[in-house]
Design a protein around this motif. Sequence first.
Motif, PDB file in Angstrom:
ATOM      1  N   TRP A 194      -8.031   7.503   6.886  1.00  0.00           N
ATOM      2  CA  TRP A 194      -7.958   6.866   8.012  1.00  0.00           C
ATOM      3  C   TRP A 194      -9.000   5.207   6.855  1.00  0.00           C
ATOM      4  N   PRO A 195      -9.320   4.617   7.008  1.00  0.00           N
ATOM      5  CA  PRO A 195      -9.594   3.099   6.510  1.00  0.00           C
ATOM      6  C   PRO A 195     -11.276   2.753   7.123  1.00  0.00           C
ATOM      7  N   LEU A 196     -11.680   2.551   7.202  1.00  0.00           N
ATOM      8  CA  LEU A 196     -12.782   1.643   8.076  1.00  0.00           C
ATOM      9  C   LEU A 196     -12.607   0.382   8.899  1.00  0.00           C
ATOM     10  N   VAL A 197     -11.668   0.813  10.016  1.00  0.00           N
ATOM     11  CA  VAL A 197     -11.371  -0.237  10.887  1.00  0.00           C
ATOM     12  C   VAL A 197     -12.720  -0.966  11.705  1.00  0.00           C
ATOM     13  N   THR A 198     -12.375  -2.032  11.692  1.00  0.00           N
ATOM     14  CA  THR A 198     -13.412  -3.200  13.032  1.00  0.00           C
ATOM     15  C   THR A 198     -12.702  -3.402  14.190  1.00  0.00           C
ATOM     16  N   GLY A 199     -13.566  -4.291  14.546  1.00  0.00           N
ATOM     17  CA  GLY A 199     -12.687  -5.093  16.256  1.00  0.00           C
ATOM     18  C   GLY A 199     -14.314  -5.834  16.995  1.00  0.00           C
ATOM     19  N   GLN A 200     -13.996  -5.998  18.178  1.00  0.00           N
ATOM     20  CA  GLN A 200     -14.708  -6.783  18.529  1.00  0.00           C
ATOM     21  C   GLN A 200     -14.168  -6.654  20.754  1.00  0.00           C
TER      22      GLN A 200
ATOM     23  N   TYR B 229       1.249  -0.959  -0.364  1.00  0.00           N
ATOM     24  CA  TYR B 229      -0.316   0.008   0.046  1.00  0.00           C
ATOM     25  C   TYR B 229       0.918   0.873  -0.167  1.00  0.00           C
ATOM     26  N   ALA B 230       1.724   1.439  -0.494  1.00  0.00           N
ATOM     27  CA  ALA B 230       2.480   2.150  -0.833  1.00  0.00           C
ATOM     28  C   ALA B 230       2.133   3.286  -1.332  1.00  0.00           C
ATOM     29  N   ASN B 231       1.448   2.980  -2.658  1.00  0.00           N
ATOM     30  CA  ASN B 231       1.307   4.008  -3.451  1.00  0.00           C
ATOM     31  C   ASN B 231      -0.406   4.031  -3.607  1.00  0.00           C
ATOM     32  N   GLU B 232      -1.544   3.067  -2.838  1.00  0.00           N
ATOM     33  CA  GLU B 232      -2.589   2.980  -2.783  1.00  0.00           C
ATOM     34  C   GLU B 232      -3.060   2.713  -1.406  1.00  0.00           C
ATOM     35  N   LYS B 233      -4.237   3.584  -0.749  1.00  0.00           N
ATOM     36  CA  LYS B 233      -4.509   3.408   0.279  1.00  0.00           C
ATOM     37  C   LYS B 233      -4.832   1.982   0.966  1.00  0.00           C
ATOM     38  N   LEU B 234      -4.611   1.501   2.015  1.00  0.00           N
ATOM     39  CA  LEU B 234      -5.766   0.956   2.503  1.00  0.00           C
ATOM     40  C   LEU B 234      -7.412   1.396   2.695  1.00  0.00           C
ATOM     41  N   ASP B 235      -8.223   0.520   2.808  1.00  0.00           N
ATOM     42  CA  ASP B 235      -9.372   1.271   3.077  1.00  0.00           C
ATOM     43  C   ASP B 235     -10.420   0.922   3.891  1.00  0.00           C
ATOM     44  N   ILE B 236      -9.754  -1.018   3.966  1.00  0.00           N
ATOM     45  CA  ILE B 236     -10.894  -1.248   5.251  1.00  0.00           C
ATOM     46  C   ILE B 236     -10.230  -2.711   5.927  1.00  0.00           C
ATOM     47  N   ALA B 237      -9.822  -2.449   7.127  1.00  0.00           N
ATOM     48  CA  ALA B 237      -9.239  -3.357   7.702  1.00  0.00           C
ATOM     49  C   ALA B 237      -9.892  -3.997   8.605  1.00  0.00           C
TER      50      ALA B 237
ATOM     51  N   TYR C 189     -11.051   6.641  15.476  1.00  0.00           N
ATOM     52  CA  TYR C 189      -9.360   5.528  15.245  1.00  0.00           C
ATOM     53  C   TYR C 189      -9.692   4.056  14.621  1.00  0.00           C
ATOM     54  N   GLN C 190     -11.425   4.299  15.641  1.00  0.00           N
ATOM     55  CA  GLN C 190     -11.204   2.334  15.300  1.00  0.00           C
ATOM     56  C   GLN C 190     -12.890   2.876  14.891  1.00  0.00           C
ATOM     57  N   THR C 191     -13.144   2.204  13.562  1.00  0.00           N
ATOM     58  CA  THR C 191     -15.267   2.194  12.847  1.00  0.00           C
ATOM     59  C   THR C 191     -16.275   1.806  13.720  1.00  0.00           C
ATOM     60  N   MET C 192     -15.973   0.529  13.931  1.00  0.00           N
ATOM     61  CA  MET C 192     -16.534  -0.075  15.031  1.00  0.00           C
ATOM     62  C   MET C 192     -16.288  -1.346  15.796  1.00  0.00           C
ATOM     63  N   SER C 193     -17.394  -2.019  16.560  1.00  0.00           N
ATOM     64  CA  SER C 193     -16.396  -2.831  17.276  1.00  0.00           C
ATOM     65  C   SER C 193     -18.005  -3.553  17.634  1.00  0.00           C
ATOM     66  N   ILE C 194     -17.567  -4.927  17.961  1.00  0.00           N
ATOM     67  CA  ILE C 194     -19.216  -6.365  18.538  1.00  0.00           C
ATOM     68  C   ILE C 194     -19.117  -5.458  20.028  1.00  0.00           C
ATOM     69  N   TYR C 195     -19.838  -5.386  20.457  1.00  0.00           N
ATOM     70  CA  TYR C 195     -20.714  -5.369  22.028  1.00  0.00           C
ATOM     71  C   TYR C 195     -21.298  -6.592  22.560  1.00  0.00           C
ATOM     72  N   LYS C 196     -20.491  -7.354  23.281  1.00  0.00           N
ATOM     73  CA  LYS C 196     -21.081  -8.444  23.973  1.00  0.00           C
ATOM     74  C   LYS C 196     -20.633  -7.990  25.471  1.00  0.00           C
ATOM     75  N   ASP C 197     -22.170  -8.215  26.023  1.00  0.00           N
ATOM     76  CA  ASP C 197     -22.453  -7.755  27.465  1.00  0.00           C
ATOM     77  C   ASP C 197     -21.963  -8.953  28.641  1.00  0.00           C
ATOM     78  N   THR C 198     -21.037  -8.979  28.996  1.00  0.00           N
ATOM     79  CA  THR C 198     -20.041 -10.195  29.559  1.00  0.00           C
ATOM     80  C   THR C 198     -21.217 -10.134  30.409  1.00  0.00           C
ATOM     81  N   ARG C 199     -21.493  -8.942  31.305  1.00  0.00           N
ATOM     82  CA  ARG C 199     -22.649  -9.518  32.242  1.00  0.00           C
ATOM     83  C   ARG C 199     -23.573 -10.573  31.872  1.00  0.00           C
ATOM     84  N   LEU C 200     -24.330 -10.594  30.820  1.00  0.00           N
ATOM     85  CA  LEU C 200     -25.080 -11.322  30.425  1.00  0.00           C
ATOM     86  C   LEU C 200     -24.385 -13.261  29.928  1.00  0.00           C
TER      87      LEU C 200
END
Length: 361
Positions: free
Chosen positions: A265-271, A231-239, A285-296
């Motif tokens: 800045w690319p779209l960056v997912t998480g969990q 990605y030296a000459n083209e940006k990363l769009d989605i991680a 800096y991070q686009t989204m994450s997966i919320y997992k309610d550990t209490r449940l």
Amino acid sequence: MKKIGMLLLVLALVMTGVWANGSKESAASGKMTVGVCMPTQSSERWINDAANMKKQLEALGYTVDVQFAEDDVQAQVSQIENLVAKQVNCLVVAAVDSSALVNALAQAKEAGIPVIAYDRLLMDTDAVSYYATFDNKGVGTKIAQYIEETKKLKTAKAEGRSYTFELFMGSPDDNNALFLYNGVMEVLQPYLDNGVLVCKSGRTSFKETCILRWSQETAQQWAENYLSAFYANEKLDIACTAFDGFAYGLRSALEGAGYTLGQDWPLVTGQDAELMATKNIITGYQTMSIYKDTRLLAQKCTSMVEAVLKGAKPEINDTTQYNNNKLVVPSYLCQPVAVDKSNYKAIIVDGGYYTEDQLKI
């Protein structure tokens, strides 16, 4: 007469469940012990899981022995063996590498100690009774659907749009990681096939994209290598990452490569929607994450422990998906939720998981 009286006393104790090794004692007596084995304290997620399990089990009157293995396989083997030797009444295990636990779990079964798998399926053993987890394939599906909807992939081909894309998937020794990968690829593979998503590294299989022990450092190293090599000459769009820790590594790599927030800045997912990840979502800096309610999840696992120790059947909502090569493990699947800047307040803050003060930048 004294002998007859003693026999009657013994009979009364047996009938009321007080006799023998305490396996029939009331939880309220505080004499029943639950061993809880967690993989590591290096991830906020597992600290929260352990704290929630301990709190809920102690509220029911159980003694709780929590062990963290710090991602050391042999340490977790020893911890389980020690808990078996202590004759705990039940074991809850979130494995570092379940293939290494087979013999230790066999000892638990031989000792009559029920075992519940917690969020990571225990493979290749018939010692496991139940499994409490989130819908792991559903986690991958929600990550992929978020990418699909945010980037409008359904219409991209007709509109002449394409996006560069890289995968950072979970640990090969964690059965959940493959479920998650399958959920991701079920949605996104067609876009790789038709050229809407372009993976310049060429690494798209689970074997090529899985990161041992969910290592943040490895994810960062991979990202640094990809960015310099492809990605030296083209940006990363989605991680597309399977874990908030990977997203932290991506942030460091992207900053090092000169990416700028709000510009390229690319779209960056998480969990896991960890505290730091949620702050990163707020700042961008991070686009989204997966919320997992550990209490449940802790609540569902606690109810499993309670049912097992009372000789009852716990609540189950899946009896088909989780084959551990020895049996299909009866499971309860909690539902994950995708969170981003638009909904984190309604879901995370209003739900009491984090406070506004905790999320101050």
